[in-house]
Write a protein that holds these residues in place. Structure first.
Motif, short mmCIF file in Angstrom:
data_model
loop_
_atom_site.label_atom_id
_atom_site.label_comp_id
_atom_site.label_asym_id
_atom_site.label_seq_id
_atom_site.Cartn_x
_atom_site.Cartn_y
_atom_site.Cartn_z
N LEU A 24 -73.71 20.45 49.17
CA LEU A 24 -74.58 21.72 49.42
C LEU A 24 -74.57 21.84 50.99
CD1 LEU A 24 -77.60 21.01 47.06
CD2 LEU A 24 -76.00 22.85 46.92
N ALA A 25 -74.47 20.73 51.77
CA ALA A 25 -74.47 20.75 53.15
C ALA A 25 -73.14 21.45 53.66
CB ALA A 25 -74.63 19.43 53.92
N GLY A 26 -72.12 21.43 52.92
CA GLY A 26 -70.80 21.84 53.36
C GLY A 26 -70.47 23.27 52.70
N PHE A 27 -71.52 23.75 52.02
CA PHE A 27 -71.41 25.07 51.55
C PHE A 27 -71.38 26.09 52.41
CE2 PHE A 27 -73.22 28.63 49.08
CZ PHE A 27 -71.91 29.00 48.19
N ASP A 28 -70.44 26.86 52.20
CA ASP A 28 -70.35 28.27 53.26
C ASP A 28 -69.82 29.39 52.43
OD1 ASP A 28 -70.03 29.93 55.42
OD2 ASP A 28 -68.36 29.19 56.15
N PRO A 29 -70.79 30.14 52.03
CA PRO A 29 -70.71 31.48 51.14
C PRO A 29 -69.46 32.26 52.07
CG PRO A 29 -72.96 31.39 51.96
CD PRO A 29 -72.41 30.41 52.54
N GLU A 30 -69.62 32.41 53.31
CA GLU A 30 -68.83 33.30 53.60
C GLU A 30 -67.33 32.87 53.74
OE1 GLU A 30 -68.35 36.60 55.19
OE2 GLU A 30 -70.50 36.40 54.48
N LEU A 31 -66.86 31.69 53.81
CA LEU A 31 -65.69 31.11 53.69
C LEU A 31 -65.22 31.35 52.11
CD1 LEU A 31 -63.38 29.38 54.95
CD2 LEU A 31 -64.63 27.38 53.99
N LEU A 32 -66.05 31.29 51.26
CA LEU A 32 -65.71 31.62 49.71
C LEU A 32 -65.52 32.96 49.69
CD1 LEU A 32 -68.21 29.47 47.75
CD2 LEU A 32 -65.85 29.03 47.97
N ARG A 33 -66.07 33.76 50.44
CA ARG A 33 -65.79 35.37 50.28
C ARG A 33 -64.31 35.58 50.81
NH1 ARG A 33 -71.30 36.29 51.97
NH2 ARG A 33 -72.62 36.43 50.19
N GLU A 35 -61.98 33.56 51.15
CA GLU A 35 -60.81 32.93 50.27
C GLU A 35 -60.78 33.77 49.15
OE1 GLU A 35 -60.45 28.95 47.76
OE2 GLU A 35 -61.69 28.84 49.30
N LEU A 36 -61.60 34.41 48.39
CA LEU A 36 -61.62 35.35 47.00
C LEU A 36 -60.76 36.54 47.54
CD1 LEU A 36 -62.55 35.78 44.31
CD2 LEU A 36 -64.59 36.91 45.22
N SER A 37 -61.21 37.39 48.79
CA SER A 37 -60.65 38.48 49.24
C SER A 37 -59.24 38.15 49.41
CB SER A 37 -61.17 39.06 50.30
OG SER A 37 -60.56 40.03 51.06
N THR A 38 -58.58 36.99 50.07
CA THR A 38 -57.52 36.71 50.12
C THR A 38 -56.64 36.39 48.73
OG1 THR A 38 -58.04 35.36 52.16
CG2 THR A 38 -56.04 34.76 51.27
N LEU A 39 -57.17 35.75 47.88
CA LEU A 39 -56.68 35.62 46.62
C LEU A 39 -56.47 36.94 45.66
CD1 LEU A 39 -58.37 32.41 45.52
CD2 LEU A 39 -56.08 32.38 46.10
N LYS A 40 -57.60 37.74 45.99
CA LYS A 40 -57.40 39.09 45.22
C LYS A 40 -56.23 39.93 45.85
CE LYS A 40 -62.11 40.02 43.79
NZ LYS A 40 -63.33 40.99 44.18
N SER A 41 -56.18 39.79 47.15
CA SER A 41 -54.97 40.50 47.71
C SER A 41 -53.51 39.88 47.44
CB SER A 41 -55.10 40.59 49.38
OG SER A 41 -55.12 39.21 50.15
N GLN A 42 -53.51 38.58 47.34
CA GLN A 42 -52.28 37.87 46.99
C GLN A 42 -51.82 38.51 45.31
OE1 GLN A 42 -52.86 33.78 47.54
NE2 GLN A 42 -52.46 34.05 49.75
N LEU A 43 -52.91 38.33 44.49
CA LEU A 43 -52.77 38.68 43.23
C LEU A 43 -52.39 40.12 43.02
CD1 LEU A 43 -52.90 37.98 40.28
CD2 LEU A 43 -55.36 38.75 40.06
#
Length: 174
Positions: A24-33, A35-43
């Motif tokens: 939980l301390a290392g959780f960064d929602p911006e980083l996840l967003r 990463e998700l955006s990058t994965l969507k563009s690659q797909l």
């Protein structure tokens, strides 16, 4: 323990194990967003690579048309809001949002000046509280009576008697 289990434990008020605290301390929602955006563009790139040139152009055309439609809707909403605000300022309406609601309810064409005038006249008759008052504070018409003002003697000391006295002794304007 994964992130979902750690969040469930946090929300339920249970004791959080040390490994879940680190997670939980290392959780960064911006980083996840990101990463998700990058994965969507690659797909999307991989899917586009499988398509023929004609299919790719159709897909791009469809995306462009849907974007154009969304922008057109936004433009129409902004143009209507501008027209309603201008109309409210010109007519003295104090609640442009309510004016917009009623104009939409009555299907008033804001480009038709005659329909707008009829609508405003109807609004002024049925809902005068939505418009600024044409009355101004002060003495009224400014005319003076020829008779001097002489207050009548108060017959009672209660509130109603004083109000009646004031009404009876008010100066007459012509």
């Amino acid at each position: 323990m994964n992130l979902k289990e750690a969040l469930d434990a946090l929300l339920s008020g249970r004791e959080i194990p040390p490994d879940a605290r680190e997670l939980l301390a290392g959780f960064d929602p911006e980083l996840l967003r990101e990463e998700l955006s990058t994965l969507k563009s690659q797909l999307e790139e991989q899917e586009n690579a499988k398509l023929s040139a004609e299919e790719l152009l159709k897909k791009q055309l469809s995306a462009a048309l849907s974007e154009k439609e969304a922008l057109q809707q936004k433009h129409d909403l902004l143009a209507r809001a501008t027209s309603i605000r201008r109309l409210a300022e010109q007519s003295g309406c104090v609640d442009p949002d309510y004016l917009d609601f009623l104009a939409g309810k009555e299907n008033v064409d804001l480009d038709d000046s005659q329909a707008v005038e009829q609508f405003l006249a109807q609004m002024l008759q049925s809902r005068p509280y939505c418009f600024k008052s044409a009355l101004h504070p002060g003495s009224g018409s400014g005319t003076r009576s020829e008779e001097p003002f002489h207050p009548a003697p108060v017959s009672g000391n209660d509130r109603i008697s004083r109000i009646l006295h004031r009404l009876d002794s008010a100066p007459v304007t012509r």
